[in-house]
Design a protein around this motif. Structure first.
Motif, PDB file in Angstrom:
ATOM      1  N   VAL A  28       0.846  -1.201   0.000  1.00  0.00           N
ATOM      2  CA  VAL A  28       0.000   0.000   0.000  1.00  0.00           C
ATOM      3  C   VAL A  28       0.878   1.246   0.000  1.00  0.00           C
ATOM      4  O   VAL A  28       0.644   2.184  -0.768  1.00  0.00           O
ATOM      5  N   ARG A  29       1.918   1.259   0.843  1.00  0.00           N
ATOM      6  CA  ARG A  29       2.821   2.417   0.870  1.00  0.00           C
ATOM      7  C   ARG A  29       3.507   2.615  -0.476  1.00  0.00           C
ATOM      8  O   ARG A  29       3.637   3.740  -0.967  1.00  0.00           O
ATOM      9  N   ALA A  30       3.947   1.528  -1.114  1.00  0.00           N
ATOM     10  CA  ALA A  30       4.602   1.624  -2.420  1.00  0.00           C
ATOM     11  C   ALA A  30       3.631   2.167  -3.467  1.00  0.00           C
ATOM     12  O   ALA A  30       3.998   3.019  -4.285  1.00  0.00           O
ATOM     13  N   PHE A  31       2.397   1.700  -3.444  1.00  0.00           N
ATOM     14  CA  PHE A  31       1.378   2.190  -4.376  1.00  0.00           C
ATOM     15  C   PHE A  31       1.140   3.679  -4.159  1.00  0.00           C
ATOM     16  O   PHE A  31       1.092   4.455  -5.120  1.00  0.00           O
ATOM     17  N   GLU A  32       1.019   4.098  -2.919  1.00  0.00           N
ATOM     18  CA  GLU A  32       0.792   5.517  -2.628  1.00  0.00           C
ATOM     19  C   GLU A  32       1.961   6.370  -3.100  1.00  0.00           C
ATOM     20  O   GLU A  32       1.754   7.466  -3.642  1.00  0.00           O
ATOM     21  N   ARG A  33       3.192   5.875  -2.936  1.00  0.00           N
ATOM     22  CA  ARG A  33       4.360   6.617  -3.436  1.00  0.00           C
ATOM     23  C   ARG A  33       4.309   6.764  -4.950  1.00  0.00           C
ATOM     24  O   ARG A  33       4.595   7.828  -5.494  1.00  0.00           O
ATOM     25  N   ARG A  34       3.945   5.670  -5.652  1.00  0.00           N
ATOM     26  CA  ARG A  34       3.865   5.726  -7.121  1.00  0.00           C
ATOM     27  C   ARG A  34       2.781   6.684  -7.593  1.00  0.00           C
ATOM     28  O   ARG A  34       2.890   7.273  -8.661  1.00  0.00           O
ATOM     29  N   MET A  35       1.736   6.854  -6.834  1.00  0.00           N
ATOM     30  CA  MET A  35       0.614   7.694  -7.246  1.00  0.00           C
ATOM     31  C   MET A  35       0.835   9.177  -6.981  1.00  0.00           C
ATOM     32  O   MET A  35       0.162  10.020  -7.555  1.00  0.00           O
ATOM     33  N   ARG A  36       1.799   9.521  -6.149  1.00  0.00           N
ATOM     34  CA  ARG A  36       2.018  10.937  -5.821  1.00  0.00           C
ATOM     35  C   ARG A  36       2.370  11.778  -7.041  1.00  0.00           C
ATOM     36  O   ARG A  36       1.823  12.854  -7.237  1.00  0.00           O
ATOM     37  N   ARG A  37       3.286  11.305  -7.876  1.00  0.00           N
ATOM     38  CA  ARG A  37       3.717  12.109  -9.034  1.00  0.00           C
ATOM     39  C   ARG A  37       2.583  12.313 -10.040  1.00  0.00           C
ATOM     40  O   ARG A  37       2.302  13.455 -10.405  1.00  0.00           O
ATOM     41  N   PRO A  38       1.921  11.251 -10.504  1.00  0.00           N
ATOM     42  CA  PRO A  38       0.837  11.511 -11.463  1.00  0.00           C
ATOM     43  C   PRO A  38      -0.288  12.348 -10.859  1.00  0.00           C
ATOM     44  O   PRO A  38      -0.885  13.180 -11.549  1.00  0.00           O
ATOM     45  N   THR A  39      -0.545  12.174  -9.582  1.00  0.00           N
ATOM     46  CA  THR A  39      -1.579  12.987  -8.935  1.00  0.00           C
ATOM     47  C   THR A  39      -1.181  14.449  -8.955  1.00  0.00           C
ATOM     48  O   THR A  39      -1.984  15.324  -9.308  1.00  0.00           O
ATOM     49  N   ALA A  40       0.057  14.729  -8.594  1.00  0.00           N
ATOM     50  CA  ALA A  40       0.543  16.107  -8.600  1.00  0.00           C
ATOM     51  C   ALA A  40       0.495  16.705 -10.006  1.00  0.00           C
ATOM     52  O   ALA A  40       0.126  17.871 -10.183  1.00  0.00           O
ATOM     53  N   LEU A  41       0.841  15.914 -11.016  1.00  0.00           N
ATOM     54  CA  LEU A  41       0.797  16.402 -12.397  1.00  0.00           C
ATOM     55  C   LEU A  41      -0.623  16.775 -12.814  1.00  0.00           C
ATOM     56  O   LEU A  41      -0.839  17.786 -13.487  1.00  0.00           O
ATOM     57  N   VAL A  42      -1.582  15.974 -12.421  1.00  0.00           N
ATOM     58  CA  VAL A  42      -2.969  16.245 -12.798  1.00  0.00           C
ATOM     59  C   VAL A  42      -3.500  17.467 -12.063  1.00  0.00           C
ATOM     60  O   VAL A  42      -4.057  18.376 -12.679  1.00  0.00           O
ATOM     61  N   ILE A  43      -3.338  17.517 -10.746  1.00  0.00           N
ATOM     62  CA  ILE A  43      -3.977  18.607  -9.999  1.00  0.00           C
ATOM     63  C   ILE A  43      -3.293  19.955 -10.176  1.00  0.00           C
ATOM     64  O   ILE A  43      -3.907  20.989  -9.912  1.00  0.00           O
ATOM     65  N   THR A  44      -2.040  19.967 -10.649  1.00  0.00           N
ATOM     66  CA  THR A  44      -1.357  21.241 -10.858  1.00  0.00           C
ATOM     67  C   THR A  44      -1.325  21.660 -12.328  1.00  0.00           C
ATOM     68  O   THR A  44      -0.752  22.695 -12.658  1.00  0.00           O
ATOM     69  N   ASP A  45      -1.943  20.887 -13.207  1.00  0.00           N
ATOM     70  CA  ASP A  45      -1.951  21.222 -14.623  1.00  0.00           C
ATOM     71  C   ASP A  45      -2.691  22.549 -14.837  1.00  0.00           C
ATOM     72  O   ASP A  45      -3.752  22.780 -14.255  1.00  0.00           O
ATOM     73  N   PRO A  46      -2.154  23.424 -15.682  1.00  0.00           N
ATOM     74  CA  PRO A  46      -2.784  24.726 -15.928  1.00  0.00           C
ATOM     75  C   PRO A  46      -4.220  24.631 -16.468  1.00  0.00           C
ATOM     76  O   PRO A  46      -5.002  25.572 -16.335  1.00  0.00           O
ATOM     77  N   PHE A  47      -4.572  23.501 -17.045  1.00  0.00           N
ATOM     78  CA  PHE A  47      -5.929  23.335 -17.565  1.00  0.00           C
ATOM     79  C   PHE A  47      -6.984  23.623 -16.509  1.00  0.00           C
ATOM     80  O   PHE A  47      -8.040  24.185 -16.809  1.00  0.00           O
ATOM     81  N   TRP A  48      -6.726  23.226 -15.257  1.00  0.00           N
ATOM     82  CA  TRP A  48      -7.758  23.312 -14.222  1.00  0.00           C
ATOM     83  C   TRP A  48      -8.170  24.742 -13.889  1.00  0.00           C
ATOM     84  O   TRP A  48      -9.265  24.967 -13.394  1.00  0.00           O
TER      85      TRP A  48
END
Length: 72
Positions: A28-48
């Motif tokens: 679970v911890r490894a999965f959460e670490r892998r998800m941090r980068r794509p999550t950050a890319l999506v929520i900080t994209d200028p499109f929003w």
């Protein structure tokens, strides 16, 4: 189950869950670490900033289902 035993599920049937094993917690911890980068890319994209504030959550939820809609 005695008053001092922990129960990890509110389901009334069956025995109490012992919770995650050490290996499961690490996965679970490894999965959460892998998800941090794509999550950050999506929520900080200028499109929003182009989406109305009230509709951002709805738009992000729709984005989660795009792959399902494309397969149909």
């Amino acid at each position: 189950m005695s008053a001092g035993e922990a129960r990890y599920s509110e389901a009334p049937e069956g025995a109490p869950s012992p919770g995650y094993t050490g290996q499961q917690r690490e996965r679970v911890r490894a999965f959460e670490r892998r998800m941090r980068r794509p999550t950050a890319l999506v929520i900080t994209d200028p499109f929003w900033v182009t989406v109305e504030r009230e509709k951002v959550v709805e738009a992000r939820m729709a984005l989660k289902r795009v792959h399902v809609l494309e397969q149909a």
